[in-house]
Scaffold this motif. Structure first.
Motif, PDB file in Angstrom:
ATOM      1  N   PHE A   1       0.823  -1.190   0.000  1.00  0.00           N
ATOM      2  CA  PHE A   1       0.000   0.000   0.000  1.00  0.00           C
ATOM      3  C   PHE A   1       0.866   1.251   0.000  1.00  0.00           C
ATOM      4  CE2 PHE A   1      -3.921  -1.975   2.245  1.00  0.00           C
ATOM      5  CZ  PHE A   1      -4.020  -2.878   1.212  1.00  0.00           C
ATOM      6  N   GLY A   2       0.377   2.307  -0.647  1.00  0.00           N
ATOM      7  CA  GLY A   2       1.066   3.581  -0.601  1.00  0.00           C
ATOM      8  C   GLY A   2       1.003   4.192   0.785  1.00  0.00           C
ATOM      9  N   GLN A   3      -0.104   3.994   1.496  1.00  0.00           N
ATOM     10  CA  GLN A   3      -0.204   4.543   2.852  1.00  0.00           C
ATOM     11  C   GLN A   3       0.243   3.480   3.841  1.00  0.00           C
ATOM     12  OE1 GLN A   3      -3.655   6.880   4.440  1.00  0.00           O
ATOM     13  NE2 GLN A   3      -3.938   5.078   5.665  1.00  0.00           N
ATOM     14  N   PRO A   4       1.095   3.839   4.809  1.00  0.00           N
ATOM     15  CA  PRO A   4       1.510   2.846   5.797  1.00  0.00           C
ATOM     16  C   PRO A   4       0.335   2.324   6.588  1.00  0.00           C
ATOM     17  CG  PRO A   4       2.862   4.836   5.905  1.00  0.00           C
ATOM     18  CD  PRO A   4       1.700   5.136   5.026  1.00  0.00           C
ATOM     19  N   ALA A   5       0.513   1.138   7.138  1.00  0.00           N
ATOM     20  CA  ALA A   5      -0.506   0.578   8.017  1.00  0.00           C
ATOM     21  C   ALA A   5      -0.621   1.435   9.266  1.00  0.00           C
ATOM     22  CB  ALA A   5      -0.117  -0.847   8.403  1.00  0.00           C
ATOM     23  N   PRO A   6      -1.746   1.335   9.992  1.00  0.00           N
ATOM     24  CA  PRO A   6      -1.913   2.126  11.204  1.00  0.00           C
ATOM     25  C   PRO A   6      -0.867   1.781  12.244  1.00  0.00           C
ATOM     26  CG  PRO A   6      -3.572   0.412  11.066  1.00  0.00           C
ATOM     27  CD  PRO A   6      -2.865   0.438   9.747  1.00  0.00           C
ATOM     28  N   ALA A   7      -0.665   2.688  13.197  1.00  0.00           N
ATOM     29  CA  ALA A   7       0.326   2.464  14.247  1.00  0.00           C
ATOM     30  C   ALA A   7       0.009   1.202  15.022  1.00  0.00           C
ATOM     31  CB  ALA A   7       0.371   3.664  15.187  1.00  0.00           C
ATOM     32  N   SER A   8      -1.265   0.952  15.247  1.00  0.00           N
ATOM     33  CA  SER A   8      -1.676  -0.282  15.892  1.00  0.00           C
ATOM     34  C   SER A   8      -2.148  -1.255  14.831  1.00  0.00           C
ATOM     35  CB  SER A   8      -2.814  -0.031  16.881  1.00  0.00           C
ATOM     36  OG  SER A   8      -2.387   0.812  17.914  1.00  0.00           O
TER      37      SER A   8
ATOM     38  N   TYR B   1      -3.925  16.345   7.251  1.00  0.00           N
ATOM     39  CA  TYR B   1      -2.800  15.956   8.108  1.00  0.00           C
ATOM     40  C   TYR B   1      -2.652  16.881   9.320  1.00  0.00           C
ATOM     41  CZ  TYR B   1      -1.649  12.814   4.301  1.00  0.00           C
ATOM     42  OH  TYR B   1      -1.696  11.828   3.359  1.00  0.00           O
ATOM     43  N   LEU B   2      -3.011  18.153   9.145  1.00  0.00           N
ATOM     44  CA  LEU B   2      -2.983  19.051  10.299  1.00  0.00           C
ATOM     45  C   LEU B   2      -4.041  18.659  11.320  1.00  0.00           C
ATOM     46  CD1 LEU B   2      -2.386  22.489   8.539  1.00  0.00           C
ATOM     47  CD2 LEU B   2      -0.771  21.214   9.980  1.00  0.00           C
ATOM     48  N   GLN B   3      -5.175  18.174  10.843  1.00  0.00           N
ATOM     49  CA  GLN B   3      -6.196  17.672  11.763  1.00  0.00           C
ATOM     50  C   GLN B   3      -5.660  16.500  12.578  1.00  0.00           C
ATOM     51  OE1 GLN B   3     -10.315  18.713   9.253  1.00  0.00           O
ATOM     52  NE2 GLN B   3      -9.679  16.614   9.522  1.00  0.00           N
ATOM     53  N   CYS B   4      -4.881  15.646  11.916  1.00  0.00           N
ATOM     54  CA  CYS B   4      -4.278  14.514  12.626  1.00  0.00           C
ATOM     55  C   CYS B   4      -3.375  15.013  13.752  1.00  0.00           C
ATOM     56  CB  CYS B   4      -3.471  13.644  11.667  1.00  0.00           C
ATOM     57  SG  CYS B   4      -4.455  12.787  10.418  1.00  0.00           S
TER      58      CYS B   4
ATOM     59  N   ARG C   1       0.075  15.234  18.449  1.00  0.00           N
ATOM     60  CA  ARG C   1       1.217  15.994  17.963  1.00  0.00           C
ATOM     61  C   ARG C   1       2.387  15.094  17.562  1.00  0.00           C
ATOM     62  NH1 ARG C   1      -0.298  20.361  15.987  1.00  0.00           N
ATOM     63  NH2 ARG C   1       1.908  20.961  15.913  1.00  0.00           N
ATOM     64  N   ASN C   2       2.355  13.842  17.955  1.00  0.00           N
ATOM     65  CA  ASN C   2       3.435  12.911  17.636  1.00  0.00           C
ATOM     66  C   ASN C   2       3.091  11.965  16.488  1.00  0.00           C
ATOM     67  OD1 ASN C   2       5.215  13.830  19.725  1.00  0.00           O
ATOM     68  ND2 ASN C   2       3.903  12.763  21.205  1.00  0.00           N
ATOM     69  N   ASP C   3       2.059  12.296  15.728  1.00  0.00           N
ATOM     70  CA  ASP C   3       1.663  11.452  14.598  1.00  0.00           C
ATOM     71  C   ASP C   3       2.744  11.550  13.516  1.00  0.00           C
ATOM     72  OD1 ASP C   3       0.532  10.314  12.288  1.00  0.00           O
ATOM     73  OD2 ASP C   3      -1.494  10.880  12.884  1.00  0.00           O
ATOM     74  N   GLN C   4       3.639  10.578  13.500  1.00  0.00           N
ATOM     75  CA  GLN C   4       4.781  10.638  12.584  1.00  0.00           C
ATOM     76  C   GLN C   4       4.375  10.470  11.124  1.00  0.00           C
ATOM     77  OE1 GLN C   4       7.823  11.611  13.609  1.00  0.00           O
ATOM     78  NE2 GLN C   4       6.780  11.860  15.588  1.00  0.00           N
ATOM     79  N   ARG C   5       3.345   9.706  10.868  1.00  0.00           N
ATOM     80  CA  ARG C   5       2.900   9.532   9.480  1.00  0.00           C
ATOM     81  C   ARG C   5       2.340  10.844   8.934  1.00  0.00           C
ATOM     82  NH1 ARG C   5       1.744   5.341  12.298  1.00  0.00           N
ATOM     83  NH2 ARG C   5      -0.394   5.945  12.726  1.00  0.00           N
TER      84      ARG C   5
ATOM     85  N   LEU D   1       3.166  15.798   5.644  1.00  0.00           N
ATOM     86  CA  LEU D   1       3.275  17.258   5.585  1.00  0.00           C
ATOM     87  C   LEU D   1       4.646  17.681   5.062  1.00  0.00           C
ATOM     88  CD1 LEU D   1       1.457  18.157   8.913  1.00  0.00           C
ATOM     89  CD2 LEU D   1       0.705  18.798   6.604  1.00  0.00           C
ATOM     90  N   ASN D   2       5.676  16.975   5.454  1.00  0.00           N
ATOM     91  CA  ASN D   2       7.007  17.252   4.916  1.00  0.00           C
ATOM     92  C   ASN D   2       7.055  17.003   3.412  1.00  0.00           C
ATOM     93  OD1 ASN D   2       8.044  17.992   7.413  1.00  0.00           O
ATOM     94  ND2 ASN D   2       8.799  15.935   7.878  1.00  0.00           N
ATOM     95  N   TYR D   3       6.379  15.930   2.987  1.00  0.00           N
ATOM     96  CA  TYR D   3       6.335  15.636   1.555  1.00  0.00           C
ATOM     97  C   TYR D   3       5.624  16.750   0.794  1.00  0.00           C
ATOM     98  CZ  TYR D   3       4.980  13.524  -2.854  1.00  0.00           C
ATOM     99  OH  TYR D   3       4.786  13.289  -4.195  1.00  0.00           O
TER     100      TYR D   3
END
Length: 256
Positions: free
Chosen positions: A21-28, A225-228, A233-237, A242-244
């Motif tokens: 998948f282009g989007q990573p799996a969820p943290a859990s 992504y800002l909503q996330c 605040r530690n949502d690395q994905r 956002l960096n991309y």
């Protein structure tokens, strides 16, 4: 009161990845909830252990064995249990979605005649985990069918909807992915248990954001992504996306 099962706790201890998948799996990883204590029985306890063992096999890189030795057996057990029962079956993680299903059934044209009942969520969890394993095996058509079977039982389960949305991302079916993540967002807002609500909202927003990026709608993606980050605040994905977005904008600006 929300009751999390041994299976749910085990699944929340580590993460899977879906490299297709282009989007990573969820943290859990996929979390399966136990049914309310009032509808559990000794057979369900044994079936829960089947799912736990299946997850263990998936973690050790044996998804085929997880499906055949465990997930399919749990599904078959429930199908046998209710084979002569014509009622509409639902599964629920807690009282809010259980109540919603019963109210929906009571106001429908068909279900008051046939009846409806909420049963152990282990049934839909088995379909969900089977779908997850099938994605690992790149058997996408079968995975879609399995996830849809889980959603027949639990149509307001944001986690199941999020997994189906991820599958559509892998298929590059952007309209279906976005629509499914919208449903996942709505389900998370109204029906997800408090312990997982923010995580499931974020997952839906990240999925919607990914579609926006693919459609070159960067402002709308950034908003998702800002909503996330408002939730975590530690949502690395979300930070990575956002960096991309920032790098894409910088590259475009340099070519002007």
């Amino acid at each position: 009161m929300i009751r999390f099962s041994k299976l749910s706790l085990l699944l929340s201890a580590a993460a899977f990845t879906l490299s297709a998948f282009g989007q990573p799996a969820p943290a859990s990883p996929p979390a399966a909830e136990a049914a309310p204590a009032a509808v559990r029985n000794p057979e369900d306890v044994a079936l829960e252990q089947q799912l736990v063992q299946g997850v263990g096999l998936m973690r050790s890189g044996r998804p085929v064995q997880a499906i055949t030795d465990h997930f399919d057996k749990v599904i078959a057990a429930f199908e046998l249990r209710f084979k002569d029962d014509s009622r509409k079956f639902y599964t629920a993680r807690w009282h809010m979605d259980s109540l919603a299903y019963m109210l929906e059934a009571a106001t429908s044209r068909e279900e008051p005649k046939r009846g409806a009942v909420v049963v152990s969520s282990l049934w839909s969890d088995a379909w969900y985990l089977k779908g997850y394993a099938l994605v690992e095996l790149r058997r996408i058509g079968e995975a879609k069918s399995a996830l849809e079977s889980a959603l027949v039982l639990a149509p307001r389960n944001s986690q199941y909807l999020g997994e189906l949305g991820n599958l559509y991302l892998g298929m590059r079916d952007w309209p279906s992915a976005f629509a499914t993540f919208e449903k996942a967002e709505a389900a998370a807002r109204e029906f997800s248990p408090p312990e997982v609500k923010n995580a499931e909202l974020s997952r839906a927003w990240r999925g919607m954001g990914y579609v926006y990026i693919e459609q070159n709608r960067l402002d709308e993606a950034e908003k998702m992504y800002l909503q996330c980050l408002d939730l975590d605040r530690n949502d690395q994905r979300a930070k990575g996306q956002l960096n991309y977005i920032a790098s894409v904008r910088a590259k475009r600006a340099s070519t002007l």
